[in-house]
Design a protein around this motif. Structure first.
Motif, PDB file in Angstrom:
ATOM      1  N   ARG A 200       0.854  -1.189   0.000  1.00 28.95           N
ATOM      2  CA  ARG A 200       0.000   0.000   0.000  1.00 28.95           C
ATOM      3  C   ARG A 200       0.894   1.244   0.000  1.00 28.95           C
ATOM      4  O   ARG A 200       1.403   1.641   1.046  1.00 28.95           O
ATOM      5  CB  ARG A 200      -0.888   0.029   1.239  1.00 28.95           C
ATOM      6  CG  ARG A 200      -1.960  -1.041   1.289  1.00 28.95           C
ATOM      7  CD  ARG A 200      -2.844  -0.841   2.537  1.00 28.95           C
ATOM      8  NE  ARG A 200      -3.995  -1.713   2.523  1.00 28.95           N
ATOM      9  CZ  ARG A 200      -5.131  -1.445   1.899  1.00 28.95           C
ATOM     10  NH1 ARG A 200      -5.249  -0.327   1.202  1.00 28.95           N
ATOM     11  NH2 ARG A 200      -6.142  -2.295   1.957  1.00 28.95           N
ATOM     12  N   PRO A 201       1.090   1.878  -1.152  1.00 32.93           N
ATOM     13  CA  PRO A 201       1.908   3.096  -1.151  1.00 32.93           C
ATOM     14  C   PRO A 201       1.247   4.192  -0.320  1.00 32.93           C
ATOM     15  O   PRO A 201       0.014   4.307  -0.293  1.00 32.93           O
ATOM     16  CB  PRO A 201       1.951   3.493  -2.633  1.00 32.93           C
ATOM     17  CG  PRO A 201       1.545   2.272  -3.390  1.00 32.93           C
ATOM     18  CD  PRO A 201       0.604   1.540  -2.499  1.00 32.93           C
ATOM     19  N   THR A 202       2.061   4.966   0.350  1.00 31.95           N
ATOM     20  CA  THR A 202       1.538   6.109   1.103  1.00 31.95           C
ATOM     21  C   THR A 202       0.813   7.062   0.161  1.00 31.95           C
ATOM     22  O   THR A 202      -0.251   7.605   0.488  1.00 31.95           O
ATOM     23  CB  THR A 202       2.677   6.830   1.831  1.00 31.95           C
ATOM     24  OG1 THR A 202       3.349   5.890   2.681  1.00 31.95           O
ATOM     25  CG2 THR A 202       2.150   7.979   2.667  1.00 31.95           C
ATOM     26  N   VAL A 203       1.385   7.258  -1.021  1.00 28.28           N
ATOM     27  CA  VAL A 203       0.778   8.067  -2.081  1.00 28.28           C
ATOM     28  C   VAL A 203       0.723   7.204  -3.336  1.00 28.28           C
ATOM     29  O   VAL A 203       1.753   6.706  -3.793  1.00 28.28           O
ATOM     30  CB  VAL A 203       1.589   9.352  -2.345  1.00 28.28           C
ATOM     31  CG1 VAL A 203       0.985  10.138  -3.499  1.00 28.28           C
ATOM     32  CG2 VAL A 203       1.676  10.207  -1.094  1.00 28.28           C
ATOM     33  N   ALA A 209       7.464   4.800  -0.437  1.00 29.12           N
ATOM     34  CA  ALA A 209       7.074   4.573   0.952  1.00 29.12           C
ATOM     35  C   ALA A 209       5.680   3.959   0.980  1.00 29.12           C
ATOM     36  O   ALA A 209       4.852   4.204   0.087  1.00 29.12           O
ATOM     37  CB  ALA A 209       7.085   5.884   1.741  1.00 29.12           C
ATOM     38  N   GLY A 210       5.426   3.165   2.002  1.00 27.49           N
ATOM     39  CA  GLY A 210       4.119   2.548   2.133  1.00 27.49           C
ATOM     40  C   GLY A 210       4.154   1.410   3.124  1.00 27.49           C
ATOM     41  O   GLY A 210       5.111   1.239   3.885  1.00 27.49           O
ATOM     42  N   THR A 211       3.112   0.584   3.105  1.00 31.82           N
ATOM     43  CA  THR A 211       2.963  -0.519   4.044  1.00 31.82           C
ATOM     44  C   THR A 211       2.892  -1.838   3.298  1.00 31.82           C
ATOM     45  O   THR A 211       2.113  -1.988   2.346  1.00 31.82           O
ATOM     46  CB  THR A 211       1.665  -0.345   4.870  1.00 31.82           C
ATOM     47  OG1 THR A 211       1.722   0.896   5.568  1.00 31.82           O
ATOM     48  CG2 THR A 211       1.490  -1.485   5.866  1.00 31.82           C
ATOM     49  N   ARG A 229      -0.151  -6.478   8.524  1.00 30.24           N
ATOM     50  CA  ARG A 229       1.073  -5.728   8.220  1.00 30.24           C
ATOM     51  C   ARG A 229       2.303  -6.579   8.522  1.00 30.24           C
ATOM     52  O   ARG A 229       2.376  -7.251   9.552  1.00 30.24           O
ATOM     53  CB  ARG A 229       1.114  -4.439   9.052  1.00 30.24           C
ATOM     54  CG  ARG A 229       2.292  -3.524   8.698  1.00 30.24           C
ATOM     55  CD  ARG A 229       2.262  -2.239   9.519  1.00 30.24           C
ATOM     56  NE  ARG A 229       2.522  -2.489  10.924  1.00 30.24           N
ATOM     57  CZ  ARG A 229       3.750  -2.578  11.468  1.00 30.24           C
ATOM     58  NH1 ARG A 229       4.830  -2.418  10.709  1.00 30.24           N
ATOM     59  NH2 ARG A 229       3.897  -2.801  12.757  1.00 30.24           N
TER      60      ARG A 229
END
Length: 384
Positions: A200-203, A209-211, A229
């Motif tokens: 899951r990208p932050t943007v 970046a992301g999860t 996660r």
């Protein structure tokens, strides 16, 4: 899925990669069974040693260690995963190189009439780049199939340096598939006790970046699932697949393809094609060679791609060196077969943006060596 489902076609072509296919609604009625191909039986082998249905033709696009016709670029060894992207009035086919330390990826650019205009490197000096996936913004995710391997984001049109994406996790990567609705990227892991992940990208559109999450489920082959996660995507000292209790194990994750709310992925250890229903968050078996009636037409399941019509095309690593079609009404049948290359595998199936040409590679060709790879194109009346 319901054999009489009404088919819906959607196309999201942001960035040039086509994400489309018919919606197979509801839970699978049963895994696909052998049946007649919508294209009819395979004919005799052509001059390239490929058996195709009537109306289809093949050509060789490139050979490992030889210059790509019409260019001065030498094609890479061991061609593997690939995808197509819009490029002006033409398109680009990208292909990974599954070679240790110097793998990377290359691209062939085609003019509107299908002639080759150029070929070039888009990633170099990486490790066993096996499969990967296209993004909606027109980049190619090239995945390293090694322990603690990385995902690299590359640029098929050239002119921009590839970027390592460590936030997507370090593990024995195989393939990737972007889901623009839920704004996640699904990832397979080529381990006998591997997992199925999503990032899951932050943007959305920025993979820096992301999860990283892992699919959690019981031992059943169908039913509801959840996601958890991954605490440490770096995978050291504890491997990502061992960080979450209850993470579902898959026997050798391979190809991955997203269309219309479903992510299809394959596992080579048990010759299965799985369907993750992202809308209802459940998994089902789309194909299992041990559950077919009679002789299984599809074995050695590997890379997978799809079409606007909802047909899936699954390449074999071994088997009969075939690409098999799985239709929305759950029929599986050979679409093509390569003769005289039993020591190879078929890799990188991908359709041109208009759906009229299928690209793929025989990783080791007739020689059985990584230096003998051959990349092909097939043209014909594909279902739209």
């Amino acid at each position: 899925m319901d054999r009489r489902s009404v088919l819906r076609t959607t196309v999201a072509a942001a960035g040039g990669a086509v994400f489309s296919g018919s919606l197979w609604t509801g839970a699978l009625a049963a895994p696909a069974q052998p049946g007649p191909s919508p294209y009819g039986p395979l004919g005799a082998a052509d001059a390239n040693g490929i058996q195709l249905p009537a109306g289809f033709t093949s050509r060789v696009v490139a050979r490992s260690r030889q210059t790509v016709p019409g260019t001065s670029y030498t094609w890479h060894d061991a061609p593997d995963g690939g995808a197509c992207f819009v490029a002006g009035t033409g398109w680009v086919y990208v292909s990974n190189s599954e070679i240790a330390s110097t793998g990377g990826a290359s691209a062939v650019r085609f003019n509107a009439d299908g002639s080759i205009s150029s070929a070039y490197r888009i990633l170099g000096n990486t490790n066993r780049n096996c499969a990967g996936g296209a993004t909606p913004w027109g980049t190619w995710l090239s995945c390293e199939e090694v322990s603690l391997g990385y995902v690299y984001e590359t640029y098929p049109l050239g002119g921009t340096a590839a970027v390592r994406r460590p936030a997507m996790g370090r593990f024995n990567h195989e393939a990737a598939a972007a889901d623009p609705v839920r704004q996640v990227v699904y990832l397979t892991e080529d381990e006998s006790t591997g997992c199925f992940y999503r990032f899951r990208p932050t943007v959305w559109g920025d993979l820096s970046a992301g999860t990283l999450e892992v699919l959690v489920a019981g031992s059943a082959t169908s039913g509801p699932v959840t996601w958890a996660r991954v605490p440490d995507p770096d995978g050291s000292p504890t491997l990502t697949r061992n960080q979450v209790s209850g993470a579902k194990r898959f026997s050798g994750g391979e190809g991955c393809w997203y269309a219309d709310g479903t992510c299809w992925f394959t596992t080579k250890g048990d010759n299965r094609v799985w369907a993750y229903d992202a809308v209802n968050q459940r998994i089902d078996l789309a194909y299992d060679d041990s559950l077919v009636s009679g002789t299984a037409p599809l074995t050695g399941v590997d890379n997978i791609t799809g079409t606007r019509s909802g047909d899936l095309y699954v390449a074999e690593d071994g088997g009969n060196m075939e690409i098999n079609i799985i239709t929305p009404d759950e029929v599986v049948a050979p679409f093509l077969r390569i003769g005289g290359q039993s020591s190879s595998e078929i890799c990188g199936p991908a359709f041109s943006p208009d759906g009229t040409r299928l690209y793929f590679s025989s990783q080791r060709g007739t020689s059985g060596s990584s230096s003998g790879g051959i990349t092909y194109e097939v043209r014909g009346p594909f279902r739209s």
